[in-house]
Structures are given as structure tokens and as C-alpha cells.
Design a protein around this motif. Structure first.
Motif, short mmCIF file in Angstrom:
data_model
loop_
_atom_site.label_atom_id
_atom_site.label_comp_id
_atom_site.label_asym_id
_atom_site.label_seq_id
_atom_site.Cartn_x
_atom_site.Cartn_y
_atom_site.Cartn_z
N ARG A 74 -11.89 -1.48 -39.39
CA ARG A 74 -13.00 -0.74 -40.00
C ARG A 74 -12.77 0.77 -39.81
NH1 ARG A 74 -16.12 -4.32 -42.99
NH2 ARG A 74 -16.24 -6.26 -41.82
N THR A 75 -11.80 1.28 -40.52
CA THR A 75 -11.51 2.71 -40.44
C THR A 75 -12.08 3.41 -41.67
OG1 THR A 75 -9.37 2.32 -41.47
CG2 THR A 75 -9.42 2.37 -39.08
N GLY A 76 -12.05 4.70 -41.68
CA GLY A 76 -12.54 5.45 -42.82
C GLY A 76 -13.78 6.24 -42.50
N GLY A 77 -14.35 6.01 -41.32
CA GLY A 77 -15.43 6.85 -40.87
C GLY A 77 -16.84 6.46 -41.23
N ASN A 78 -17.07 5.40 -42.04
CA ASN A 78 -18.45 5.10 -42.41
C ASN A 78 -18.97 3.82 -41.75
OD1 ASN A 78 -16.75 3.52 -43.96
ND2 ASN A 78 -18.08 3.53 -45.74
N HIS A 79 -18.20 3.23 -40.85
CA HIS A 79 -18.65 2.03 -40.14
C HIS A 79 -19.07 2.40 -38.71
CE1 HIS A 79 -16.46 0.00 -43.39
NE2 HIS A 79 -17.40 -0.91 -43.22
N ARG A 80 -20.03 1.65 -38.20
CA ARG A 80 -20.50 1.82 -36.83
C ARG A 80 -20.83 0.45 -36.26
NH1 ARG A 80 -22.91 6.52 -34.95
NH2 ARG A 80 -22.57 5.44 -32.98
N LEU A 81 -20.92 0.39 -34.95
CA LEU A 81 -21.47 -0.77 -34.27
C LEU A 81 -22.95 -0.49 -34.08
CD1 LEU A 81 -18.70 -1.26 -31.55
CD2 LEU A 81 -18.99 -2.56 -33.67
N ALA A 82 -23.80 -1.26 -34.72
CA ALA A 82 -25.24 -0.98 -34.68
C ALA A 82 -25.78 -0.95 -33.25
CB ALA A 82 -26.00 -2.02 -35.50
N CYS A 83 -25.22 -1.77 -32.37
CA CYS A 83 -25.71 -1.80 -30.99
C CYS A 83 -25.45 -0.50 -30.24
CB CYS A 83 -25.12 -2.98 -30.23
SG CYS A 83 -23.35 -2.85 -29.89
N GLN A 84 -24.58 0.34 -30.77
CA GLN A 84 -24.25 1.61 -30.12
C GLN A 84 -24.97 2.81 -30.75
OE1 GLN A 84 -22.08 1.53 -27.26
NE2 GLN A 84 -22.83 -0.55 -27.67
N CYS A 85 -25.83 2.55 -31.73
CA CYS A 85 -26.51 3.62 -32.47
C CYS A 85 -27.95 3.82 -32.02
CB CYS A 85 -26.52 3.29 -33.96
SG CYS A 85 -24.90 3.17 -34.72
N ARG A 86 -28.40 5.05 -32.09
CA ARG A 86 -29.80 5.40 -31.89
C ARG A 86 -30.27 6.14 -33.13
NH1 ARG A 86 -32.28 4.84 -27.14
NH2 ARG A 86 -31.01 4.11 -25.41
N LEU A 87 -31.44 5.76 -33.61
CA LEU A 87 -31.96 6.32 -34.86
C LEU A 87 -32.62 7.67 -34.59
CD1 LEU A 87 -32.27 5.65 -37.88
CD2 LEU A 87 -34.50 4.65 -37.31
N ARG A 88 -31.94 8.74 -35.01
CA ARG A 88 -32.46 10.10 -34.80
C ARG A 88 -32.99 10.72 -36.08
NH1 ARG A 88 -28.35 9.34 -31.05
NH2 ARG A 88 -28.90 10.05 -28.95
N GLY A 89 -32.74 10.05 -37.20
CA GLY A 89 -33.21 10.50 -38.50
C GLY A 89 -33.16 9.32 -39.45
N ASP A 90 -33.68 9.48 -40.64
CA ASP A 90 -33.66 8.37 -41.61
C ASP A 90 -32.22 8.01 -41.96
OD1 ASP A 90 -36.40 8.58 -41.57
OD2 ASP A 90 -36.55 9.57 -43.51
N ALA A 91 -31.99 6.71 -42.15
CA ALA A 91 -30.64 6.23 -42.48
C ALA A 91 -30.73 4.98 -43.32
CB ALA A 91 -29.85 5.97 -41.21
N THR A 92 -29.68 4.76 -44.10
CA THR A 92 -29.52 3.52 -44.87
C THR A 92 -28.20 2.90 -44.49
OG1 THR A 92 -30.81 4.41 -46.72
CG2 THR A 92 -29.37 2.53 -47.20
N VAL A 93 -28.24 1.64 -44.11
CA VAL A 93 -27.03 0.94 -43.69
C VAL A 93 -26.92 -0.39 -44.42
CG1 VAL A 93 -27.11 2.02 -41.40
CG2 VAL A 93 -28.11 -0.26 -41.73
N ARG A 94 -25.71 -0.90 -44.49
CA ARG A 94 -25.47 -2.22 -45.04
C ARG A 94 -24.73 -3.03 -43.98
NH1 ARG A 94 -23.83 -2.11 -50.54
NH2 ARG A 94 -22.40 -0.48 -49.90
N VAL A 95 -25.21 -4.24 -43.75
CA VAL A 95 -24.52 -5.11 -42.81
C VAL A 95 -23.16 -5.43 -43.41
CG1 VAL A 95 -24.57 -7.36 -41.67
CG2 VAL A 95 -26.68 -6.06 -41.93
N ALA A 96 -22.12 -5.15 -42.64
CA ALA A 96 -20.75 -5.33 -43.13
C ALA A 96 -20.41 -6.81 -43.21
CB ALA A 96 -19.76 -4.60 -42.22
N GLU A 97 -19.68 -7.14 -44.25
CA GLU A 97 -19.19 -8.51 -44.38
C GLU A 97 -18.05 -8.68 -43.40
OE1 GLU A 97 -18.19 -9.42 -48.39
OE2 GLU A 97 -20.08 -8.66 -49.15
N GLU A 98 -17.89 -9.90 -42.91
CA GLU A 98 -16.80 -10.17 -41.97
C GLU A 98 -15.47 -9.91 -42.64
OE1 GLU A 98 -17.02 -13.79 -39.74
OE2 GLU A 98 -19.21 -13.78 -39.90
N SER A 99 -14.58 -9.29 -41.86
CA SER A 99 -13.25 -8.99 -42.41
C SER A 99 -12.23 -9.99 -41.96
CB SER A 99 -12.82 -7.59 -42.02
OG SER A 99 -12.78 -7.45 -40.63
#
Length: 99
Positions: A74-99
Motif C-alpha cells: 500500500r504505497t503511494g501515500g493515500n493509505h493509512r492504518l485506521a487504528c493509528q489515526c486520530r480525527l483532527r478534521g473532517d475526512a473521507t475514507v474508503r475501506v481498502a479491499e484486501e490485496s
């Protein structure tokens, strides 16, 4: 207390959380399993999300998270591990399909 909005695709669910909340709080806001959390420590990869809007609203990924995402292909800069994120502003995410 400032409230921020997290939109989760593909369901389109909108979750309101206090600013600074970990994304794992999503589990307590709805009976739906919108993000598939596993270990919650950034080591299983179950909760990979693609950030569509508001990447900086989720905090900066640390080196270990970036390395693990690379290991998962998951390279390219737009993927994250949701468990490591804190919501500091509005965001839109998509649950990634298994690779």
C-alpha cells in the motif's frame, strides 16, 4: 468540544467524533462494522483505509506505519492504518479491499 465528521465509504456512513478521537471510536458509534479493526496496534493490517479527503486531518503517519503499509503493498501515500489515526478534521475514507 469541537466535533469532526468522518465519512466512510463504500457505505457512506457519516460518524461525528470529538476532535482528536482515535478512529477506533467508530466501533462505539454504530452497530455496523464499518472499519474491520483487528489488533488495534498497527501490526495486522486489517484496518487499511484509503484516504480520499482530509489526509492531514488524520495526523502524520509514523515511520513504522509507513513501513508496514509498504510491506502490505500500500504505497503511494493515500493509505493509512485506521487504528493509528486520530480525527483532527473532517475526512473521507474508503475501506481498502484486501490485496
Amino acid at each position: 468540544m469541537t466535533i469532526k465528521k468522518l465519512t466512510i465509504l463504500p457505505t457512506g456512513a457519516e460518524i461525528l467524533l470529538p476532535a482528536g478521537s482515535p478512529l477506533t471510536e467508530v466501533e462505539y458509534e454504530t452497530p455496523q462494522r464499518l472499519i474491520p479493526f483487528g489488533c488495534r496496534s498497527g501490526s495486522c493490517g486489517a484496518c487499511v483505509i484509503e484516504v480520499l479527503e482530509g489526509f492531514t486531518s488524520l495526523g502524520e503517519p509514523d515511520h513504522d506505519e509507513l513501513d508496514f503499509l509498504e510491506d502490505l503493498g500500500r504505497t503511494g501515500g493515500n493509505h493509512r492504518l485506521a487504528c493509528q489515526c486520530r480525527l483532527r478534521g473532517d475526512a473521507t475514507v474508503r475501506v481498502a479491499e484486501e490485496s
